[in-house]
Design a protein around this motif. Structure first.
Motif, PDB file in Angstrom:
ATOM      1  N   ILE A   1      -6.427   8.374 -28.119  1.00 32.58           N
ATOM      2  CA  ILE A   1      -6.985   7.916 -26.851  1.00 32.58           C
ATOM      3  C   ILE A   1      -5.934   8.084 -25.762  1.00 32.58           C
ATOM      4  CG2 ILE A   1      -7.984   5.935 -25.636  1.00 32.58           C
ATOM      5  CD1 ILE A   1      -8.707   4.912 -28.570  1.00 32.58           C
ATOM      6  N   TYR A   2      -6.329   8.736 -24.683  1.00 38.89           N
ATOM      7  CA  TYR A   2      -5.433   9.015 -23.559  1.00 38.89           C
ATOM      8  C   TYR A   2      -5.956   8.268 -22.334  1.00 38.89           C
ATOM      9  CZ  TYR A   2      -4.304  12.936 -26.629  1.00 38.89           C
ATOM     10  OH  TYR A   2      -3.962  13.709 -27.716  1.00 38.89           O
ATOM     11  N   VAL A   3      -5.102   7.422 -21.749  1.00 37.90           N
ATOM     12  CA  VAL A   3      -5.481   6.638 -20.576  1.00 37.90           C
ATOM     13  C   VAL A   3      -4.548   7.034 -19.428  1.00 37.90           C
ATOM     14  CG1 VAL A   3      -5.780   4.311 -19.642  1.00 37.90           C
ATOM     15  CG2 VAL A   3      -6.168   4.725 -22.083  1.00 37.90           C
ATOM     16  N   THR A   4      -5.132   7.450 -18.311  1.00 33.65           N
ATOM     17  CA  THR A   4      -4.337   7.843 -17.147  1.00 33.65           C
ATOM     18  C   THR A   4      -4.902   7.173 -15.901  1.00 33.65           C
ATOM     19  OG1 THR A   4      -5.713   9.808 -16.869  1.00 33.65           O
ATOM     20  CG2 THR A   4      -3.663  10.081 -18.100  1.00 33.65           C
ATOM     21  N   LEU A   5      -4.030   6.969 -14.935  1.00 35.05           N
ATOM     22  CA  LEU A   5      -4.487   6.408 -13.668  1.00 35.05           C
ATOM     23  C   LEU A   5      -5.366   7.418 -12.949  1.00 35.05           C
ATOM     24  CD1 LEU A   5      -1.215   4.743 -12.350  1.00 35.05           C
ATOM     25  CD2 LEU A   5      -3.284   3.576 -13.097  1.00 35.05           C
ATOM     26  N   LYS A   6      -6.375   6.928 -12.269  1.00 34.71           N
ATOM     27  CA  LYS A   6      -7.210   7.808 -11.458  1.00 34.71           C
ATOM     28  C   LYS A   6      -6.340   8.417 -10.354  1.00 34.71           C
ATOM     29  CE  LYS A   6     -11.580   5.671 -12.457  1.00 34.71           C
ATOM     30  NZ  LYS A   6     -12.876   5.270 -11.991  1.00 34.71           N
ATOM     31  N   PRO A   7      -6.662   9.629  -9.918  1.00 38.26           N
ATOM     32  CA  PRO A   7      -5.837  10.298  -8.902  1.00 38.26           C
ATOM     33  C   PRO A   7      -5.646   9.489  -7.623  1.00 38.26           C
ATOM     34  CG  PRO A   7      -7.384  11.851  -9.859  1.00 38.26           C
ATOM     35  CD  PRO A   7      -7.747  10.485 -10.396  1.00 38.26           C
TER      36      PRO A   7
ATOM     37  N   GLY B   1       4.898  15.115  -8.779  1.00 44.56           N
ATOM     38  CA  GLY B   1       3.573  14.670  -9.209  1.00 44.56           C
ATOM     39  C   GLY B   1       3.583  13.982 -10.566  1.00 44.56           C
ATOM     40  N   VAL B   2       4.674  13.306 -10.899  1.00 42.93           N
ATOM     41  CA  VAL B   2       4.779  12.643 -12.210  1.00 42.93           C
ATOM     42  C   VAL B   2       3.812  11.470 -12.262  1.00 42.93           C
ATOM     43  CG1 VAL B   2       6.314  11.403 -13.783  1.00 42.93           C
ATOM     44  CG2 VAL B   2       7.190  13.342 -12.456  1.00 42.93           C
ATOM     45  N   ARG B   3       3.022  11.413 -13.311  1.00 40.65           N
ATOM     46  CA  ARG B   3       2.087  10.317 -13.551  1.00 40.65           C
ATOM     47  C   ARG B   3       2.357   9.789 -14.959  1.00 40.65           C
ATOM     48  NH1 ARG B   3      -0.845   8.783  -9.221  1.00 40.65           N
ATOM     49  NH2 ARG B   3      -2.733   8.417 -10.398  1.00 40.65           N
ATOM     50  N   VAL B   4       2.333   8.486 -15.118  1.00 42.52           N
ATOM     51  CA  VAL B   4       2.589   7.859 -16.409  1.00 42.52           C
ATOM     52  C   VAL B   4       1.293   7.231 -16.904  1.00 42.52           C
ATOM     53  CG1 VAL B   4       3.898   6.058 -17.602  1.00 42.52           C
ATOM     54  CG2 VAL B   4       5.008   7.463 -15.846  1.00 42.52           C
TER      55      VAL B   4
ATOM     56  N   MET C   1      -9.513   1.511 -12.398  1.00 37.77           N
ATOM     57  CA  MET C   1      -8.268   2.183 -12.027  1.00 37.77           C
ATOM     58  C   MET C   1      -7.904   3.370 -12.912  1.00 37.77           C
ATOM     59  SD  MET C   1      -5.914  -1.195 -11.326  1.00 37.77           S
ATOM     60  CE  MET C   1      -4.475  -0.193 -11.230  1.00 37.77           C
ATOM     61  N   GLU C   2      -8.487   3.453 -14.099  1.00 30.57           N
ATOM     62  CA  GLU C   2      -8.024   4.436 -15.071  1.00 30.57           C
ATOM     63  C   GLU C   2      -9.148   5.333 -15.571  1.00 30.57           C
ATOM     64  OE1 GLU C   2      -4.422   1.985 -17.206  1.00 30.57           O
ATOM     65  OE2 GLU C   2      -6.465   1.410 -17.725  1.00 30.57           O
ATOM     66  N   ASP C   3      -8.753   6.555 -15.905  1.00 34.60           N
ATOM     67  CA  ASP C   3      -9.627   7.480 -16.612  1.00 34.60           C
ATOM     68  C   ASP C   3      -9.235   7.423 -18.081  1.00 34.60           C
ATOM     69  OD1 ASP C   3     -10.987   8.492 -14.345  1.00 34.60           O
ATOM     70  OD2 ASP C   3      -9.342   9.875 -13.929  1.00 34.60           O
ATOM     71  N   VAL C   4     -10.196   7.653 -18.959  1.00 30.43           N
ATOM     72  CA  VAL C   4      -9.911   7.623 -20.388  1.00 30.43           C
ATOM     73  C   VAL C   4     -10.641   8.776 -21.062  1.00 30.43           C
ATOM     74  CG1 VAL C   4     -11.767   5.984 -20.929  1.00 30.43           C
ATOM     75  CG2 VAL C   4      -9.797   6.149 -22.443  1.00 30.43           C
ATOM     76  N   ARG C   5      -9.971   9.378 -22.026  1.00 28.17           N
ATOM     77  CA  ARG C   5     -10.606  10.394 -22.866  1.00 28.17           C
ATOM     78  C   ARG C   5     -10.071  10.195 -24.273  1.00 28.17           C
ATOM     79  NH1 ARG C   5      -7.443  14.770 -24.212  1.00 28.17           N
ATOM     80  NH2 ARG C   5      -5.500  14.964 -23.053  1.00 28.17           N
ATOM     81  N   TRP C   6     -10.794  10.720 -25.256  1.00 26.00           N
ATOM     82  CA  TRP C   6     -10.360  10.557 -26.639  1.00 26.00           C
ATOM     83  C   TRP C   6     -10.741  11.768 -27.452  1.00 26.00           C
ATOM     84  CZ3 TRP C   6     -14.077   7.765 -24.223  1.00 26.00           C
ATOM     85  CH2 TRP C   6     -15.377   7.954 -24.655  1.00 26.00           C
ATOM     86  N   GLU C   7     -10.035  11.886 -28.565  1.00 30.37           N
ATOM     87  CA  GLU C   7     -10.306  12.916 -29.566  1.00 30.37           C
ATOM     88  C   GLU C   7     -10.486  12.194 -30.896  1.00 30.37           C
ATOM     89  OE1 GLU C   7      -6.806  15.337 -29.555  1.00 30.37           O
ATOM     90  OE2 GLU C   7      -7.096  15.961 -27.463  1.00 30.37           O
ATOM     91  N   LEU C   8     -11.327  12.720 -31.731  1.00 32.39           N
ATOM     92  CA  LEU C   8     -11.560  12.131 -33.039  1.00 32.39           C
ATOM     93  C   LEU C   8     -11.430  13.228 -34.075  1.00 32.39           C
ATOM     94  CD1 LEU C   8     -12.360   9.419 -34.321  1.00 32.39           C
ATOM     95  CD2 LEU C   8     -14.729  10.167 -34.196  1.00 32.39           C
ATOM     96  N   ALA C   9     -10.538  13.032 -35.049  1.00 33.44           N
ATOM     97  CA  ALA C   9     -10.316  14.018 -36.089  1.00 33.44           C
ATOM     98  C   ALA C   9     -10.493  13.351 -37.457  1.00 33.44           C
ATOM     99  CB  ALA C   9      -8.927  14.611 -35.982  1.00 33.44           C
TER     100      ALA C   9
END
Length: 87
Positions: A8-14, A37-40, A72-80
């Motif tokens: 699961i990857y969580v990043t701040l919205k632009p 443009g560093v984003r954590v 505030m955040e975008d989220v995406r995930w991968e499932l393997a």
């Protein structure tokens, strides 16, 4: 029933300011490394068991209600699917 690894990857919205990203950017600059443009964000791994559709549903619910702030955040995930050792 199968075993899965969810990534699961969580990043701040632009549109959201990232003070932690700015701090990292300044620290890199002080070390002579140029980056902009560093984003954590956050990276979360979960091992789960079940049928794929049920696990996907659980991952989606956790990712959007507990592991991230949808305002505030975008989220995406991968499932393997994990391979069973010795199989």
């Amino acid at each position: 029933m199968s075993n899965f690894k969810a990534k699961i990857y969580v990043t701040l919205k632009p549109s959201i300011l990232d003070p932690q990203g700015r701090t990292v950017e300044r620290a890199l600059s002080h070390l002579g490394q140029q980056a902009s443009g560093v984003r954590v964000g956050k990276y979360i791994e979960l091992n789960m068991e079940g049928e794929r559709a049920e696990v996907e549903s659980r991952v989606q619910e956790m990712a959007t209600t507990v592991l991230s702030n949808p305002v505030m955040e975008d989220v995406r995930w991968e499932l393997a699917e994990l391979e069973v050792a010795g199989a």
